[in-house]
Design a protein around this motif. Sequence first.
Motif, PDB file in Angstrom:
ATOM      1  N   MET A  21       1.033  -1.156   0.069  1.00  0.00           N
ATOM      2  CA  MET A  21      -0.060   0.089  -0.178  1.00  0.00           C
ATOM      3  C   MET A  21       1.071   1.393   0.067  1.00  0.00           C
ATOM      4  O   MET A  21       2.003   1.211   0.701  1.00  0.00           O
ATOM      5  CB  MET A  21      -0.917  -0.060   1.270  1.00  0.00           C
ATOM      6  CG  MET A  21      -2.005  -1.123   1.157  1.00  0.00           C
ATOM      7  SD  MET A  21      -2.927  -1.155   2.793  1.00  0.00           S
ATOM      8  CE  MET A  21      -1.762  -1.318   4.015  1.00  0.00           C
ATOM      9  N   LEU A  22       0.580   2.225  -0.718  1.00  0.00           N
ATOM     10  CA  LEU A  22       0.913   3.583  -0.830  1.00  0.00           C
ATOM     11  C   LEU A  22       0.526   4.441   0.397  1.00  0.00           C
ATOM     12  O   LEU A  22      -0.785   4.545   0.460  1.00  0.00           O
ATOM     13  CB  LEU A  22       1.173   4.396  -1.866  1.00  0.00           C
ATOM     14  CG  LEU A  22       1.963   3.681  -3.187  1.00  0.00           C
ATOM     15  CD1 LEU A  22       1.753   4.536  -4.468  1.00  0.00           C
ATOM     16  CD2 LEU A  22       3.410   3.617  -2.796  1.00  0.00           C
ATOM     17  N   THR A  23       1.151   5.118   1.115  1.00  0.00           N
ATOM     18  CA  THR A  23       0.612   6.021   2.183  1.00  0.00           C
ATOM     19  C   THR A  23       1.453   7.274   1.896  1.00  0.00           C
ATOM     20  O   THR A  23       2.275   7.424   1.083  1.00  0.00           O
ATOM     21  CB  THR A  23       0.880   5.517   3.656  1.00  0.00           C
ATOM     22  OG1 THR A  23       2.259   5.460   3.807  1.00  0.00           O
ATOM     23  CG2 THR A  23       0.461   4.204   3.605  1.00  0.00           C
ATOM     24  N   TYR A  44       0.392   5.470  -8.326  1.00  0.00           N
ATOM     25  CA  TYR A  44       0.306   4.333  -8.815  1.00  0.00           C
ATOM     26  C   TYR A  44      -1.021   4.418  -9.694  1.00  0.00           C
ATOM     27  O   TYR A  44      -2.238   4.705  -9.124  1.00  0.00           O
ATOM     28  CB  TYR A  44       0.356   3.104  -8.101  1.00  0.00           C
ATOM     29  CG  TYR A  44       0.315   1.781  -8.829  1.00  0.00           C
ATOM     30  CD1 TYR A  44       1.246   1.291  -9.393  1.00  0.00           C
ATOM     31  CD2 TYR A  44      -0.987   1.349  -8.455  1.00  0.00           C
ATOM     32  CE1 TYR A  44       1.321  -0.035 -10.072  1.00  0.00           C
ATOM     33  CE2 TYR A  44      -0.895  -0.289  -9.364  1.00  0.00           C
ATOM     34  CZ  TYR A  44       0.000  -0.616  -9.835  1.00  0.00           C
ATOM     35  OH  TYR A  44       0.027  -1.662 -10.718  1.00  0.00           O
ATOM     36  N   ARG A  91      -4.754   9.832  -5.297  1.00  0.00           N
ATOM     37  CA  ARG A  91      -5.112  10.039  -3.721  1.00  0.00           C
ATOM     38  C   ARG A  91      -4.279  11.278  -3.464  1.00  0.00           C
ATOM     39  O   ARG A  91      -2.961  11.555  -3.633  1.00  0.00           O
ATOM     40  CB  ARG A  91      -4.294   8.891  -3.011  1.00  0.00           C
ATOM     41  CG  ARG A  91      -4.756   7.808  -3.201  1.00  0.00           C
ATOM     42  CD  ARG A  91      -5.829   7.366  -2.089  1.00  0.00           C
ATOM     43  NE  ARG A  91      -5.402   7.459  -0.692  1.00  0.00           N
ATOM     44  CZ  ARG A  91      -4.660   6.671  -0.096  1.00  0.00           C
ATOM     45  NH1 ARG A  91      -4.672   5.303  -0.487  1.00  0.00           N
ATOM     46  NH2 ARG A  91      -4.502   6.955   1.363  1.00  0.00           N
ATOM     47  N   ASN A 140      -1.656  11.193  -0.806  1.00  0.00           N
ATOM     48  CA  ASN A 140      -0.439  10.820  -1.066  1.00  0.00           C
ATOM     49  C   ASN A 140       0.514  11.555  -2.051  1.00  0.00           C
ATOM     50  O   ASN A 140       1.736  11.322  -1.944  1.00  0.00           O
ATOM     51  CB  ASN A 140      -0.634   9.241  -1.383  1.00  0.00           C
ATOM     52  CG  ASN A 140      -1.233   8.489  -0.592  1.00  0.00           C
ATOM     53  OD1 ASN A 140      -1.215   8.603   0.726  1.00  0.00           O
ATOM     54  ND2 ASN A 140      -1.504   7.148  -0.848  1.00  0.00           N
ATOM     55  N   GLY A 187      -1.099  -6.437   4.187  1.00  0.00           N
ATOM     56  CA  GLY A 187      -1.331  -5.217   3.491  1.00  0.00           C
ATOM     57  C   GLY A 187      -0.456  -5.116   2.237  1.00  0.00           C
ATOM     58  O   GLY A 187      -0.225  -3.926   1.591  1.00  0.00           O
ATOM     59  N   THR A 200       1.440  -7.056  -1.294  1.00  0.00           N
ATOM     60  CA  THR A 200       1.296  -7.979  -2.361  1.00  0.00           C
ATOM     61  C   THR A 200       2.268  -8.996  -2.773  1.00  0.00           C
ATOM     62  O   THR A 200       3.502  -8.415  -2.759  1.00  0.00           O
ATOM     63  CB  THR A 200       0.756  -7.012  -3.618  1.00  0.00           C
ATOM     64  OG1 THR A 200       0.267  -7.951  -4.704  1.00  0.00           O
ATOM     65  CG2 THR A 200       1.847  -6.291  -4.185  1.00  0.00           C
ATOM     66  N   SER A 256       5.858  -2.649   1.931  1.00  0.00           N
ATOM     67  CA  SER A 256       5.674  -0.968   2.569  1.00  0.00           C
ATOM     68  C   SER A 256       6.153  -0.177   1.470  1.00  0.00           C
ATOM     69  O   SER A 256       7.178  -0.012   0.988  1.00  0.00           O
ATOM     70  CB  SER A 256       6.962  -1.011   3.657  1.00  0.00           C
ATOM     71  OG  SER A 256       6.491  -1.742   4.816  1.00  0.00           O
ATOM     72  N   GLU A 257       5.248   0.558   0.904  1.00  0.00           N
ATOM     73  CA  GLU A 257       5.482   1.641   0.046  1.00  0.00           C
ATOM     74  C   GLU A 257       5.890   1.258  -1.265  1.00  0.00           C
ATOM     75  O   GLU A 257       6.524   2.186  -1.684  1.00  0.00           O
ATOM     76  CB  GLU A 257       6.200   2.829   0.524  1.00  0.00           C
ATOM     77  CG  GLU A 257       5.983   3.381   2.098  1.00  0.00           C
ATOM     78  CD  GLU A 257       4.568   3.984   2.183  1.00  0.00           C
ATOM     79  OE1 GLU A 257       4.148   4.436   1.252  1.00  0.00           O
ATOM     80  OE2 GLU A 257       3.931   3.651   3.348  1.00  0.00           O
TER      81      GLU A 257
END
Length: 391
Positions: A1-3, A53, A92, A95, A211, A213, A256-257
């Motif tokens: 996930m991108l945060t 993304y 987003r 983000n 979270g 992939t 992570s990111e």
Amino acid sequence: MLTNRIPVEEFHGRWSRVQEICKERSLDALVVWSKGGGPIDMSEDVVYLANHYAVFPYCPDGPGVWSGLGAAAVVVPSTGEPTLIVGSDQWRTDNVSITDVRVSPLLPDAIVEVLRDIRATDRVGLVAGAGMTVEPYRRLLEVSPGIDWVPMDATVEQLRARKSPFEFQLLRESCEVGNAAMLAMMKTATRPGATEAEAALAAYDVVLRAGGTIIDAAIASGPNSHFYAYGQMPQWTTRTLEAGDIFNCDMYGSASEGYRWDFSRTTVTGSKPTTDQLEVIEGSIAAVEAGVSALRPGVTTGAVWDALHGVLVDRGIDIGYDIGGHSYGLAWESPWVAAGGEEVIEAGMAIAIETIAGREGVGNAKFEHNVLVHADSIELLSTSPSRPWLL
């Protein structure tokens, strides 16, 4: 996930380094194109510069309606702020690191519009080789008469090769998830009666709950263990594992990111390895460990390859696998560890050292470690057990 965890200062530094390259190469701007749509590979350059993304998968261009659907682009001028161009409003705002975001289903047209706005219509660098298909490329050329497009595909990749301390931390986090996933897979594969698919499922369960992939899990077993991946679509099969089968997997994903893990392990189902199997498996481990031991700032990739490859040859388990490793981060990157490599390892790099070893009539074993290169040490991230059958 991108945060939005990555400090905005990191992005500012990335843009500044791109702008330095533009000035060195007398470029008005650099256009960076990446795809999206699920698999996450070939998305890395736009993620690196914009923290964006594209959510839609690849679709052939609809002439006059959309072009480059499932992709995104960043325009970095030689001076000034960059622009992100997206194909839909599905981005987003919390983000994205770039302030100027433009939405257009015709990405090539929007790129040229931005270039005209910033008066960058002479020499423009293009980073697109890994993700741009022919249709949007033709469209880009069609709508940009007079622009001299300069191929610059490796530009952002070379910047990505040297990680910041924060990127090192993201790699640690991703590898923690990857280690747990590989452990779950190997425990399942060691149990007779399980299938290759069930082994893959055990890994996917861990990663998805965290979270992350899995990009893919290249699995082969038993009489098919000499394949890199026997199923191919997907990379595993529903074959039932039998006692005495070699089971190997090269698994890669992110948690992570968008930062990755990429490592391989081998086990034997239901029993201890035979003497012949053990020679192959232990040889693969020893070869990778020799490569890791040779890895330090200042050495060439060729020297690392020689250390790894020498073990395979000495033990008679060399199958001609010609990759000994590579940089990793948001993607698989240069430098690549291969015969005769002249690139120099530097502190701040993340390197995966890998091999596939085998012997006819016995089968193949995969093994791979992920490490971080510090000025005075090597940090091992791939801590999943090297000998899963002992669990």
